[in-house]
Write an enzyme that holds these catalytic residues in place. Structure first.
Site, mmCIF file in Angstrom:
data_model
loop_
_atom_site.group_PDB
_atom_site.id
_atom_site.type_symbol
_atom_site.label_atom_id
_atom_site.label_comp_id
_atom_site.label_asym_id
_atom_site.label_seq_id
_atom_site.Cartn_x
_atom_site.Cartn_y
_atom_site.Cartn_z
ATOM 1 N N ASP A 51 0.853 -1.203 0.000
ATOM 2 C CA ASP A 51 0.000 0.000 0.000
ATOM 3 C C ASP A 51 0.886 1.250 0.000
ATOM 4 O OD1 ASP A 51 -3.043 -0.930 1.317
ATOM 5 O OD2 ASP A 51 -1.354 -2.264 1.595
ATOM 6 N N THR A 122 -6.901 -4.796 0.953
ATOM 7 C CA THR A 122 -5.655 -5.125 1.671
ATOM 8 C C THR A 122 -5.821 -6.352 2.560
ATOM 9 O OG1 THR A 122 -5.016 -2.805 1.657
ATOM 10 C CG2 THR A 122 -3.892 -4.208 3.232
HETATM 11 MG MG MG Z 1 -6.508 0.665 0.099
#
Ligand code: MG
Ligand code: AMP
Ligand code: MG
Length: 309
Positions: A51, A122
């Site tokens: 990320d 995620t």
């Molecule tokens: Mg995200």
């Protein structure tokens, strides 16, 4: 139309290449075996090295070429120089060749807002549900989502080494959407797609109220919009706060470009100006067709619960 493409088309063309680079970063971090997981607000709100790196690459690449565009990314990261190998300079030629819709021809850089979700899904990424993962870049003008790019880094990963890994979809309002085959669920079938990791009683009450023939629980806002446009689901129903503007801006633009609709649970549109609240507090309801039916099925108790958030 390759002479001097409009700013918005150049921005989409860059976003396409930048999203592909981000997708490659997301794959590389997974293969490194060290995800560098950090909990943000809790165990169901994670951030990984992927990320962080993907957002740095996307934001640095786009802001270098389009310094006056406002870019808002999901991750709260320190402002620091990025290494040169994190910068993507490419622009998808296929996009530069397309004509810009008339109404967007004269838009200026400073009028555009870019919403970036460097890695959507995620939680699923950390659990190995790799096809749930997407990279999302949305472009807004006048508060509306007008263009979007979705990269799916692990598309085809279950097919093994022979298949090309990853794909990129994109769309512009008034022009259409590309990089996938548009398909619809038959009109008499209601297949609802919803969260797998952020559920609660209001979320399930609302899904049940749609009287679905089938319910699919998968991760990612981008992934669920892909299900709508590829004929896997009829409605994306999430009657809860939790989704943010970077989750919906890009996917909404692509969905709207093919005639679909994304709203809150009341049927009202979200706005994407630079100063809006990030949280989509009144939930997400998205469909390719028959939006009004799904809005009409949302129970008053669900609306009441969302009103008080
Ligand atoms: Mg995200
Ligand atoms: P999901 O459908 O659960 O995968 O959620 C779609 C997007 O909204 C993902 O980016 C999630 O991280 C985000 N999201 C939804 N609900 C929450 C929540 N309760 N807390 C944090 N993020 C959420
Ligand atoms: Mg997300």
């Amino acid at each position: 139309m390759s002479g001097n493409p409009a700013v918005v088309m150049r921005l989409v063309a860059s976003a396409y290449s930048v999203a592909e680079k981000a997708g490659a970063i997301v794959r590389k971090v997974l293969h490194s075996g060290d995800l560098g997981i950090v909990e943000k607000t809790g165990a169901n709100d994670l951030q990984t090295l992927a990320d962080r790196l993907a957002q740095k690459s996307i934001c640095a690449s786009l802001s270098r070429r389009f310094p006056k565009v406002t870019i808002i990314g999901e991750e709260d990261l320190p402002c620091e120089e990025v290494q040169e190998d994190m910068i993507e300079n490419g622009q998808a030629e296929e996009i530069l060749q397309k004509s810009c819709p008339k109404e967007y021809e004269a838009l200026k850089e400073e009028e555009l807002v870019v919403w970036v979700d460097p890695l959507d899904g995620t939680k699923e990424y950390t659990e190995g549900l790799l096809d749930n993962v997407t990279v999302l870049i949305g472009i807004a003008y006048g508060g509306r989502a007008i263009a979007g790019v979705i990269n799916q880094p692990f598309y085809n990963y279950q097919l093994g080494s022979g298949a090309a890994l990853g794909r990129t979809m994109w769309g512009v309002l008034g022009l259409g959407a590309f990089g996938f085959q548009l398909q619809e669920v038959p009109a008499d079938k209601r297949i609802v797609t919803t969260t797998r990791s952020h559920s609660n009683k209001t979320v399930t009450d609302c899904v049940n109220a749609m009287e679905p023939h089938n319910v699919i629980r998968v991760g990612g806002a981008g992934n669920k919009i892909i299900q709508l446009i590829e004929g896997k689901a009829s409605a994306y129903v999430f009657a809860s706060p939790g989704c943010k503007k970077w989750d919906t801006c890009g996917p909404e633009a692509i969905l709207h470009a093919v005639g679909g609709k994304l709203t809150d649970m009341f049927g009202n549109p979200y706005h994407y100006n630079a100063d809006v609240k990030h949280m989509n507090s009144a939930g997400v309801l998205a469909t390719l067709r028959n939006h009004d039916y799904y809005v009409s099925r949302v129970p008053q108790s669900v609306l009441q619960a969302l009103r008080s958030d």
